[in-house]
Design an enzyme around this catalytic site. Structure first.
Site, PDB file in Angstrom:
ATOM      1  N   GLY A   1      -0.573   8.038   1.020  1.00  0.00           N
ATOM      2  CA  GLY A   1      -0.604   8.234   2.530  1.00  0.00           C
ATOM      3  C   GLY A   1       0.722   7.521   2.907  1.00  0.00           C
ATOM      4  CG  LEU A   2       2.391   5.269   7.232  1.00  0.00           C
ATOM      5  CD1 LEU A   2       3.257   6.525   7.864  1.00  0.00           C
ATOM      6  CD2 LEU A   2       1.794   4.444   8.271  1.00  0.00           C
ATOM      7  N   GLY A   3       2.375   4.831   3.593  1.00  0.00           N
ATOM      8  CA  GLY A   3       3.287   3.973   2.895  1.00  0.00           C
ATOM      9  C   GLY A   3       3.993   4.926   1.820  1.00  0.00           C
TER      10      GLY A   3
ATOM     11  N   GLY B   1       0.688  -1.166   0.179  1.00  0.00           N
ATOM     12  CA  GLY B   1       0.105  -0.013  -0.022  1.00  0.00           C
ATOM     13  C   GLY B   1       1.055   1.361  -0.107  1.00  0.00           C
ATOM     14  CB  ALA B   2       4.211   1.947  -1.119  1.00  0.00           C
TER      15      ALA B   2
ATOM     16  CE1 TYR C   1      -7.892   0.919   9.534  1.00  0.00           C
ATOM     17  CE2 TYR C   1      -8.632   1.600  11.712  1.00  0.00           C
ATOM     18  CZ  TYR C   1      -7.682   1.504  10.563  1.00  0.00           C
ATOM     19  OH  TYR C   1      -6.397   2.370  10.551  1.00  0.00           O
TER      20      TYR C   1
HETATM   21  P1  NDP Z   1      -4.478   5.428   2.829  1.00  0.00           P
HETATM   22  O1  NDP Z   1      -5.650   5.044   2.585  1.00  0.00           O
HETATM   23  O2  NDP Z   1      -3.730   6.440   2.379  1.00  0.00           O
HETATM   24  O3  NDP Z   1      -3.214   4.149   2.409  1.00  0.00           O
HETATM   25  C1  NDP Z   1      -3.674   2.907   2.217  1.00  0.00           C
HETATM   26  C2  NDP Z   1      -3.030   1.957   1.127  1.00  0.00           C
HETATM   27  O4  NDP Z   1      -3.411   0.500   1.282  1.00  0.00           O
HETATM   28  C3  NDP Z   1      -3.273   2.630   0.039  1.00  0.00           C
HETATM   29  O5  NDP Z   1      -1.949   2.515  -0.909  1.00  0.00           O
HETATM   30  C4  NDP Z   1      -4.147   1.456  -0.688  1.00  0.00           C
HETATM   31  O6  NDP Z   1      -4.034   1.448  -2.094  1.00  0.00           O
HETATM   32  C5  NDP Z   1      -3.714   0.304  -0.129  1.00  0.00           C
HETATM   33  N1  NDP Z   1      -4.490  -0.867  -0.172  1.00  0.00           N
HETATM   34  C6  NDP Z   1      -5.935  -0.804   0.134  1.00  0.00           C
HETATM   35  N2  NDP Z   1      -6.519  -1.938  -0.161  1.00  0.00           N
HETATM   36  C7  NDP Z   1      -5.647  -2.558  -0.637  1.00  0.00           C
HETATM   37  C8  NDP Z   1      -5.526  -4.104  -1.089  1.00  0.00           C
HETATM   38  N3  NDP Z   1      -6.855  -4.755  -1.355  1.00  0.00           N
HETATM   39  N4  NDP Z   1      -4.319  -4.539  -1.597  1.00  0.00           N
HETATM   40  C9  NDP Z   1      -3.226  -3.633  -1.835  1.00  0.00           C
HETATM   41  N5  NDP Z   1      -3.402  -2.345  -1.238  1.00  0.00           N
HETATM   42  C10 NDP Z   1      -4.457  -1.948  -0.588  1.00  0.00           C
HETATM   43  O7  NDP Z   1      -4.140   5.104   4.523  1.00  0.00           O
HETATM   44  P2  NDP Z   1      -3.014   5.415   5.464  1.00  0.00           P
HETATM   45  O8  NDP Z   1      -1.651   5.986   4.613  1.00  0.00           O
HETATM   46  O9  NDP Z   1      -3.685   6.475   6.455  1.00  0.00           O
HETATM   47  O10 NDP Z   1      -2.804   4.117   6.169  1.00  0.00           O
HETATM   48  C11 NDP Z   1      -1.632   3.328   6.098  1.00  0.00           C
HETATM   49  C12 NDP Z   1      -1.565   2.467   7.631  1.00  0.00           C
HETATM   50  O11 NDP Z   1      -1.494   3.144   8.478  1.00  0.00           O
HETATM   51  C13 NDP Z   1      -2.669   1.492   7.686  1.00  0.00           C
HETATM   52  O12 NDP Z   1      -2.465   0.238   8.011  1.00  0.00           O
HETATM   53  C14 NDP Z   1      -3.511   2.332   8.844  1.00  0.00           C
HETATM   54  O13 NDP Z   1      -4.230   1.422   9.845  1.00  0.00           O
HETATM   55  C15 NDP Z   1      -2.289   2.858   9.554  1.00  0.00           C
HETATM   56  N6  NDP Z   1      -2.700   3.901  10.326  1.00  0.00           N
HETATM   57  C16 NDP Z   1      -3.188   5.319   9.839  1.00  0.00           C
HETATM   58  C17 NDP Z   1      -3.433   6.087  10.653  1.00  0.00           C
HETATM   59  C18 NDP Z   1      -4.182   7.469  10.059  1.00  0.00           C
HETATM   60  O14 NDP Z   1      -4.341   8.309  11.011  1.00  0.00           O
HETATM   61  N7  NDP Z   1      -4.143   7.566   9.016  1.00  0.00           N
HETATM   62  C19 NDP Z   1      -3.437   6.138  12.159  1.00  0.00           C
HETATM   63  C20 NDP Z   1      -2.984   4.822  12.804  1.00  0.00           C
HETATM   64  C21 NDP Z   1      -2.375   3.905  11.744  1.00  0.00           C
HETATM   65  P3  NDP Z   1      -4.859   2.248  -3.136  1.00  0.00           P
HETATM   66  O15 NDP Z   1      -3.969   3.607  -3.192  1.00  0.00           O
HETATM   67  O16 NDP Z   1      -4.879   1.603  -4.385  1.00  0.00           O
HETATM   68  O17 NDP Z   1      -6.248   2.721  -2.451  1.00  0.00           O
END
Ligand code: NDP
Length: 315
Positions: free
Chosen positions: A13-15, A9-10, A190
């Site tokens: 967001g965070l990734g 999931g890079a 979630y």
């Molecule tokens: P985003 O929604 O910005 O990023 C999530 C990523 O996951 C996206 O790249 C998305 O892909 C990918 N993804 C979703 N479904 C799939 C799938 N079926 N297969 C492969 N990739 C998938 O969220 P965040 O960056 O905020 O979250 C990243 C992590 O950080 C998560 O684990 C979240 O639980 C954790 N987190 C976030 C917080 C926050 O405040 N945001 C707080 C605490 C933890 P695509 O770009 O294609 O949609």
């Protein structure tokens, strides 16, 4: 040589922020494991990542076949694996009905936990083979799964119960779509999946750290209120959530800062300890955080492991 880190999931967001931070050090090659190749390529380019510092490989965590294909393709690429970051997640807070993965599991737990569970188990073999001085397997946790915090007490609270829904197949037909066997709730699904992530990290640590020397870690990067994670929330929430986190809870963290935090867990020598759930204080200093009772329940972690192994076809 450069370290090789796979980040799921890079593409946003965070990734993405962590991929950028690591690529910029010139010490890492980042494998962006993403479901949307074009989106990931555009994201890497607009983040200004140099071509030689990353590659993109297809991975859809909503399909266990796709996970197996990813592992195969990664091995074919000939790169070693030094660090794996299980970061991808979906959050469906307003969903009234469940959706399902290709294998028939409720989507939030299917993607966030089961897809990563299979990926981590398969890639453990590759991490073992790496000659990199510090090999790590990182799974993103969250405060929302931790009922020992204020945020973790906002209803609906996370809770896996006796795991009867998961044991029944989490399919919404023969069994509930929720791990605890209750009625479907997208926000809770979630949070439950995040408890699974934190329990899995600790179970990996207990099972494999001593023999392999691999560092297993989880983290709460802060509230990154601007990421796509909240894309399915109602518009008013999306408008008010970032300023609320900034000025009221003061838990707000920018995507850049959160990316730096995750990058520390990937490569910083001072964050080498295994079995730790890292958090950061208001001065952005890391510390070993406490998990809630449920998120550190070793008996539940083992039960979760055994059921998950069956659901992903490892047992
Ligand atoms: P985003 O929604 O910005 O990023 C999530 C990523 O996951 C996206 O790249 C998305 O892909 C990918 N993804 C979703 N479904 C799939 C799938 N079926 N297969 C492969 N990739 C998938 O969220 P965040 O960056 O905020 O979250 C990243 C992590 O950080 C998560 O684990 C979240 O639980 C954790 N987190 C976030 C917080 C926050 O405040 N945001 C707080 C605490 C933890 P695509 O770009 O294609 O949609």
């Amino acid at each position: 040589r450069k370290g090789v880190v796979v980040i799921t999931g890079a593409s946003s967001g965070l990734g993405l922020a962590a991929a950028k931070a690591l690529a910029e050090t010139e010490k890492w090659h980042v494998v962006m494991a993403c479901r949307d190749f074009l989106k990931a390529e555009k994201a890497a380019q607009s983040a200004g990542m140099a071509k030689e510092n990353y590659s993109i490989m297809h991975l859809d965590l909503a399909s266990l076949d796709s996970v197996r294909q990813f592992v195969h393709a990664f091995r074919q690429s000939g790169r070693p694996l030094d660090v794996l970051v299980c970061n991808a997640a979906i959050y469906r807070p307003t969903a009234r009905t469940p959706t399902y993965t290709a294998d028939g599991y409720e989507m939030s737990v299917g993607v966030n936990h089961l897809g990563h569970f299979l990926l981590a188990n398969m890639l453990l073999e590759d991490l073992k083979k790496s000659d990199y001085p510090s090999r790590r397997l990182i799974i993103l946790g969250s405060i929302t799964g931790n009922t020992n915090t204020l945020a973790g007490n906002v209803p609906p609270k996370a809770g896996l119960g006796d795991l009867r829904g998961l044991a029944g197949g989490l399919d919404g037909r023969n069994s509930s779509a929720m791990i605890d066997g209750g009625a479907f709730d997208g926000a809770k699904a979630y949070k439950d999946s995040k408890i699974c992530n934190m329990l899995t990290m600790q179970e990996l640590h207990r099972r494999f750290h001593e023999d392999t020397g691999i560092t297993f870690a989880s983290l709460y990067p802060g509230c990154i209120a601007t990421t796509g994670l909240f894309r399915e929330h109602i518009p008013l929430f999306r408008l008010l959530f970032p300023p609320f986190q900034k000025f009221i809870t003061k838990g707000f963290v920018s995507e850049d800062e959160s990316g730096q935090r995750l990058a520390q867990v990937v490569g910083d020598p001072s964050l080498l300890k295994s079995g730790v759930y890292w958090s950061w204080n208001n001065n952005s200093a890391s510390f070993e955080n406490q998990l809630s009772e449920e998120a550190s329940d070793a008996v539940k972690a083992q039960k979760l492991w055994e059921i998950s192994e069956k659901l992903v076809g490892l047992a």
